[in-house]
Design an enzyme around this catalytic site. Structure first.
Site, PDB file in Angstrom:
ATOM      1  N   LYS A 112     -30.621 -21.602   3.039  1.00 47.34           N
ATOM      2  CA  LYS A 112     -30.954 -22.879   2.416  1.00 47.34           C
ATOM      3  C   LYS A 112     -32.416 -23.189   2.733  1.00 47.34           C
ATOM      4  CE  LYS A 112     -26.962 -24.139   0.547  1.00 47.34           C
ATOM      5  NZ  LYS A 112     -26.792 -24.341  -0.893  1.00 47.34           N
ATOM      6  N   ASP A 155     -32.009 -20.666  -1.381  1.00 46.75           N
ATOM      7  CA  ASP A 155     -31.411 -21.654  -2.289  1.00 46.75           C
ATOM      8  C   ASP A 155     -32.093 -22.996  -2.035  1.00 46.75           C
ATOM      9  OD1 ASP A 155     -29.924 -23.258  -3.913  1.00 46.75           O
ATOM     10  OD2 ASP A 155     -27.994 -22.880  -2.930  1.00 46.75           O
ATOM     11  N   GLU A 164     -33.034 -19.393  -5.763  1.00 44.25           N
ATOM     12  CA  GLU A 164     -31.955 -20.116  -6.445  1.00 44.25           C
ATOM     13  C   GLU A 164     -32.333 -21.581  -6.636  1.00 44.25           C
ATOM     14  OE1 GLU A 164     -28.279 -19.524  -4.358  1.00 44.25           O
ATOM     15  OE2 GLU A 164     -27.252 -21.090  -5.479  1.00 44.25           O
ATOM     16  N   ASP A 191     -28.382 -22.399 -10.745  1.00 48.66           N
ATOM     17  CA  ASP A 191     -27.077 -22.832 -10.237  1.00 48.66           C
ATOM     18  C   ASP A 191     -26.793 -24.213 -10.856  1.00 48.66           C
ATOM     19  OD1 ASP A 191     -25.049 -24.005  -8.732  1.00 48.66           O
ATOM     20  OD2 ASP A 191     -25.751 -23.324  -6.804  1.00 48.66           O
ATOM     21  N   LYS A 233     -20.056 -21.226 -10.734  1.00 48.51           N
ATOM     22  CA  LYS A 233     -19.013 -21.873  -9.932  1.00 48.51           C
ATOM     23  C   LYS A 233     -18.030 -22.485 -10.910  1.00 48.51           C
ATOM     24  CE  LYS A 233     -22.202 -23.005  -6.246  1.00 48.51           C
ATOM     25  NZ  LYS A 233     -23.207 -23.976  -5.778  1.00 48.51           N
TER      26      LYS A 233
HETATM   27 MG    MG Z   1     -26.833 -23.069  -4.941  1.00 47.86          MG
END
Ligand code: MG
Length: 375
Positions: A168, A193, A218, A243, A267
């Site tokens: 992250k 990300d 990301e 995403d 997702k």
């Molecule tokens: Mg993500």
């Protein structure tokens, strides 16, 4: 399948430690579980938008309200023979993909239980392709108290042979952190990300990151953007992965046309359910864009759906689906998600033969709100 009854449970499951990202910090995961019943058979779905509207515009309490007041009444008392039919009945309600996903995933869970077929086989049939029987998974680290803590965690993931590691990345936990980690592990596959924490004016930062040889970046820019991502992708070598921006098939087709990304994270919750996830998988495959499956810290009830989806052939980058023990002292489901070793001896997952269901006592203890919708 005639839908007799829908139960909705808004649950809050405490995490072992808080999950820190560019969009905030979560101490408990808020999700909505949906049980869809046809005759004597039920199936479960789970959609986990988190507690506050910070990852996306949806949130646990809002999802519960929308599903209870609008979506479930449009499905209950109907004969729903396919995921497309379910989506068509929900199509006049704008947005709210996480809420639609709770119902869509429950429909697929019900279909698996009615037919006695594994969910991965049903999804392969619907997508027109042969599913695999295992998928490697990556390791994923949020913002930590110190870079030393992160290096210990990354070192363990490298020793455990995770095929890629995701970090992250947010202002205050960005380039200096990444340079230290890359310096220690020059050969490991990493990606970052950003959870929409940056803007196009930050392009020079991403041009510096080009030197660190990442697999992808990301969602660097705004959660609903495609145009700035296309501009950024033109100005950097590292592939952009979308995403948050991919909330359905139409957004995917637009991202492909605009060349906004070279990878897509799918997702089931964020895109409106498994029915839509299959279409996005196929659209990306036709455009030569590889995908990977991500999760939203669901219990094993929802994670099992992510695992089944990840068996499709264009999910070529290791998945972001975590074993239950990573975040929870005890999974909400009656069977936890556990990692296996793949044939290549990498950490991975195999699909469940029987989909996990919530353990009744745990479900009662963690439920914040419950609703029953009957025809
Ligand atoms: Mg993500």
């Amino acid at each position: 399948m005639y839908i007799d009854r829908i139960d909705l449970y808004h649950v809050a499951t405490p995490l072992i430690y808080p999950w820190r990202t560019a969009y905030g910090e979560d101490a408990a995961v808020h999700s909505v579980l949906c049980r869809m019943t046809s005759g004597s058979v039920s199936g479960w779905g789970e959609s986990s938008p988190l507690a506050a509207p910070c990852y996306s515009p949806e949130w646990g309490g809002g999802l519960f309200a929308v599903a209870n007041e609008w979506l479930a009444p449009a499905i209950v008392g109907q004969n729903i023979s396919s995921g497309e039919e379910l989506q068509a009945r929900l199509a006049h309600f704008k947005g709210n993909p996480f809420a639609k996903a709770a119902l869509d995933c429950a429909w697929w869970g019900l279909k698996a239980n009615v037919t006695g077929k594994p969910l991965d086989a049903l999804l392969g049939e619907a997508a027109g392709c042969q599913p695999r029987d295992e998928v490697p998974v990556g390791a994923d680290f949020g913002v930590m108290d110190s870079i030393d803590d992160l290096l210990v965690a990354v070192g363990k993931a490298v020793a455990d042979r995770f095929p890629r590691i995701k970090l992250k990345f947010r202002p205050g936990w960005d380039l200096p952190m990444l340079c230290v980690v890359r310096g220690q592990y020059p050969k490991q596959t990493f990606h970052i990300d950003c959870n929409s924490g940056y803007r196009l004016a930050d392009t020079p930062l991403f041009q510096q990151i080009d030197e660190l040889n990442l697999a992808m970046i990301e969602q660097p820019l705004a959660h609903d953007d495609l145009i700035d991502h296309a501009e950024l992708q033109r100005q950097i070598r590292t592939p952009v992965c979308l995403d948050e921006s991919i909330t359905g098939l139409r957004k995917t087709e637009q991202a492909i046309a605009l060349q906004s990304c070279r990878y897509v994270n799918i997702k089931p919750g964020r895109v409106g359910g498994l029915t839509v996830a299959l279409k996005i998988h196929n659209a990306c495959q036709a455009a030569g864009i590889p995908c990977w499956v991500g999760g939203m810290l669901e219990s094993a009830v929802g994670a099992a759906h992510c695992v089944a989806l990840a068996m499709l052939p264009n999910f070529t980058y290791p998945a972001d689906i975590f074993p239950s023990a990573r975040f929870y002292r005890q999974d909400l489901a009656d069977a936890p998600l556990e990692l296996i070793r793949t044939r290549d001896s990498l950490p991975g997952l195999r699909p469940f033969n029987r989909l996990p269901q919530p353990q009744p006592d745990r479900l009662a203890r963690l439920t914040v709100q419950h609703a029953v919708i009957e025809g």
